[in-house]
Motif scaffolding. Structure first.
Motif, PDB file in Angstrom:
ATOM      1  N   SER A   1       0.859  -1.186   0.000  1.00  0.00           N
ATOM      2  CA  SER A   1       0.000   0.000   0.000  1.00  0.00           C
ATOM      3  C   SER A   1       0.889   1.228   0.000  1.00  0.00           C
ATOM      4  CB  SER A   1      -0.895   0.005   1.250  1.00  0.00           C
ATOM      5  OG  SER A   1      -1.681   1.170   1.287  1.00  0.00           O
TER       6      SER A   1
ATOM      7  N   VAL B   1       2.092   5.152   0.364  1.00  0.00           N
ATOM      8  CA  VAL B   1       1.845   6.187   1.366  1.00  0.00           C
ATOM      9  C   VAL B   1       2.727   7.389   1.059  1.00  0.00           C
ATOM     10  CG1 VAL B   1       3.599   5.330   2.961  1.00  0.00           C
ATOM     11  CG2 VAL B   1       1.717   6.673   3.844  1.00  0.00           C
TER      12      VAL B   1
ATOM     13  N   ARG C   1       1.004   7.224  11.268  1.00  0.00           N
ATOM     14  CA  ARG C   1      -0.017   6.248  10.880  1.00  0.00           C
ATOM     15  C   ARG C   1      -1.298   6.395  11.703  1.00  0.00           C
ATOM     16  NH1 ARG C   1       3.793   0.918   9.825  1.00  0.00           N
ATOM     17  NH2 ARG C   1       4.791   1.760   7.959  1.00  0.00           N
TER      18      ARG C   1
ATOM     19  N   GLY D   1      -3.894   8.921  10.689  1.00  0.00           N
ATOM     20  CA  GLY D   1      -4.853   8.441   9.704  1.00  0.00           C
ATOM     21  C   GLY D   1      -5.995   7.647  10.306  1.00  0.00           C
TER      22      GLY D   1
ATOM     23  N   GLU E   1      -0.398   1.115   5.288  1.00  0.00           N
ATOM     24  CA  GLU E   1       0.231   2.128   4.445  1.00  0.00           C
ATOM     25  C   GLU E   1       1.749   1.983   4.458  1.00  0.00           C
ATOM     26  OE1 GLU E   1      -1.226   5.850   5.874  1.00  0.00           O
ATOM     27  OE2 GLU E   1      -3.046   5.738   4.666  1.00  0.00           O
ATOM     28  N   GLY E   2       2.333   1.964   3.278  1.00  0.00           N
ATOM     29  CA  GLY E   2       3.777   1.872   3.168  1.00  0.00           C
ATOM     30  C   GLY E   2       4.348   0.503   3.462  1.00  0.00           C
TER      31      GLY E   2
ATOM     32  N   SER F   1       8.670  -2.263   5.822  1.00  0.00           N
ATOM     33  CA  SER F   1       8.012  -0.961   5.840  1.00  0.00           C
ATOM     34  C   SER F   1       9.017   0.069   6.329  1.00  0.00           C
ATOM     35  CB  SER F   1       6.790  -0.989   6.759  1.00  0.00           C
ATOM     36  OG  SER F   1       7.191  -1.043   8.118  1.00  0.00           O
TER      37      SER F   1
END
Length: 526
Positions: free
Chosen positions: A5, A7, A206, A209, A348-349, A374
């Motif tokens: 994903s 980011v 993170r 979010g 994410e990421g 990550s």
């Protein structure tokens, strides 16, 4: 087949900033905010930050600085948080220790960490006494008592007396150690996991979010030494929100606080959800202020997720990941009610893949070990490069991924389904059996409140599945009836050989079933 994903890099205001600076910004923006509440004690930023500064200045006055470590073994309290955050301000690495560990294990951890101070509460004093004074790195006055007095103990207030309340500015770097967390010990001797300043900074980004803002009220009901706790608590403080800390979790107390404090966020472990939802008066409490509820540390049963999204206001997000970092998924149960058997998609990421025993990447749908990388990965296992190296899988592109030790597969939509710990996989008659498959099926029966499946010795098959079941209140279902029910729904190679009923399953403090403990009586004489 990898799952990832994208980011944004977050190089603006959410690039690396020393945590102490984030606290100072939050305090300056709202100095009279009641930022932390624990029991009957409340602190505004104007009261809380000067105490944090005192700790930082006292540590610096003792010659401690970047790279040095201090340990805390104590119940959750405001004083615990002062030490934790003050050590960070001074550029130190904090070592939060579990009161569930034995005295011998704690001695090993403190020696291994090189901690130069140990902060203790009366509830954990007896665990330190057997070796107090025998660790060379800790000076005679380095055992600090939060809430008691006694020979060889330095009182907390005396320890910080006279220290400046002015902020201490330290040139902390992203690669510096933030905290050293020892593994829970469910698989043997705990390992020290070093998390960097950068890794914790990414956690803040993170959780932004997930709705953690200056208006967040996060209810903290798990122990402060747990990474489960810190990943929600630290972003809340850094982003200007409030935290309400429970010194010890109890269901009714949680519900009362959630209603009274208008709680918006909570990070809980599965066993807590199970107990909260089972409270006979759960539906009478006003929980409408909840925006997000988070679950981690162990898989959350599908029917519990369904119960949460049906009865509890706000989003429900399950997070799967490692304290070591690199691997992370999230499942918005409210958004994807048809994927409740999964743990969601890559965060994410995060780049997630599945590999076989030879380290070859597998395709979508194939079962293998989950690996991931990550921008939030541990520095390594403290003092154990050999274990750090064992943790790494290198992709064909030459990138370093963390191995999870968990078996799983991706579906066609990129959702990850967990099957079992690699070492817990049952091999019966040459077939691989994943305990999670059987557990999921058993958990669907209304008579099953909790379940764990383990492999036990079999003269015929080598190993065979045994289900250990906690029955739902009021249920009198018999072993034979439940076994027939579940085996009719399983493949031939998966069928349960035996079912045993238990009053409860042994779990560690963050809710993971202690399968090693469950297996031991069946294997110790084999």
């Amino acid at each position: 087949m990898g799952q990832s994903s994208a980011v944004e890099t977050g190089k603006d205001e959410f690039g690396f900033v020393h945590y102490a600076e984030r606290m100072r910004r939050a305090a300056a923006a709202n100095p009279e905010l009641e930022v932390v509440k624990c029991g009957d004690e409340v602190r505004t930023w104007s009261e809380f930050l000067p105490r944090i500064n005192q700790i930082a200045n006292m540590l610096a006055a003792r010659g401690l600085g970047r790279g040095d470590m201090v340990a805390v073994l104590a119940k959750s309290s405001i004083e615990y948080l002062e030490v934790f955050l003050g050590a960070l301000e001074a550029g130190l690495c904090i070592v939060p220790l579990s009161g569930m560990a034995s005295s011998d294990q704690l001695e090993v951890m403190i020696r291994d960490s090189g901690a130069k101070l140990v902060f203790v509460s009366e509830t954990t004093k007896s665990l330190i006494e057997p070796f107090k004074g025998n660790i060379a790195a800790v000076p005679a006055d380095g055992y600090v008592a939060f809430d008691f007095s006694g020979p060889g103990w330095t009182g907390y207030e005396l320890f910080i007396e006279g220290a400046s309340t002015d902020p201490l500015y330290v040139d902390v770097q992203p690669t510096d150690a933030f905290n050293l967390i020892y593994s829970s010990g469910t698989t043997g001797v705990p390992k020290g996991i070093v998390q960097s300043q950068k890794m914790r900074s990414q956690h803040i980004f993170r959780f932004l979010g997930m709705g953690i803002t200056k208006d967040a009220v996060t209810l903290v009901s798990t122990a402060l030494y747990s990474n489960t706790t810190l990943v929600a608590l630290l972003p809340t403080l850094a982003l200007g929100g409030r935290i309400v800390v429970m010194p010890k979790f109890d269901v009714e107390g949680f519900l009362i606080l959630a209603e009274k404090e208008k709680v918006t966020h909570a990070m809980l472990v599965p066993v807590q959800y199970q107990r909260i939802l089972a409270h006979p008066e759960f539906d009478k409490y006003d929980l409408r202020h909840f925006e997000v509820k988070l679950s981690t540390s162990a898989p959350l049963r599908e029917k519990i997720k369904q119960d949460i999204i049906t009865r509890w206001p706000g989003k429900m997000i399950e997070i799967y990941g490692l304290t070591e970092g690199g691997i992370s998924t999230s499942l918005s149960a409210t958004e994807f009610p048809n994927k409740l058997a999964s743990v969601g998609r890559a965060g994410e990421g995060v780049d997630l893949r599945v590999i076989n025993e030879k380290g070859v990447e597998l395709n979508q749908g194939e079962i293998g070990e989950i690996v991931g990388r990550s921008d939030a990965m541990m520095t390594g296992y403290h003092g154990r490069q050999d274990l750090t190296d064992d943790m790494i899988w290198h992709s064909p592109e030459g990138q370093a991924f963390h191995k999870s030790g968990d078996m799983g597969r991706f579906d066609e939509d990129g959702f990850l389904f967990l099957l079992d710990r690699k070492k817990d996989m049952i091999i019966s008659g040459g077939f691989n059996i994943y305990a999670a498959d059987i557990e999921v099926e058993l958990a669907r029966h209304e008579a099953v409140a909790d379940v764990a499946v383990i492999g036990i010795p079999s003269d015929v098959w080598g190993e065979t599945p045994l289900a250990l079941v906690v029955r739902s209140p009021g249920s009198g279902i018999a072993e034979a009836a439940l076994k027939d029910w579940v085996n009719a729904r399983l493949g031939k190679t998966q069928r349960v050989a035996f079912i045993e009923f238990r009053d409860a399953l042994p779990r560690n403090t963050i809710g993971k079933v202690m399968k090693r403990e469950l297996r031991l009586p069946y294997w110790e004489n084999v």
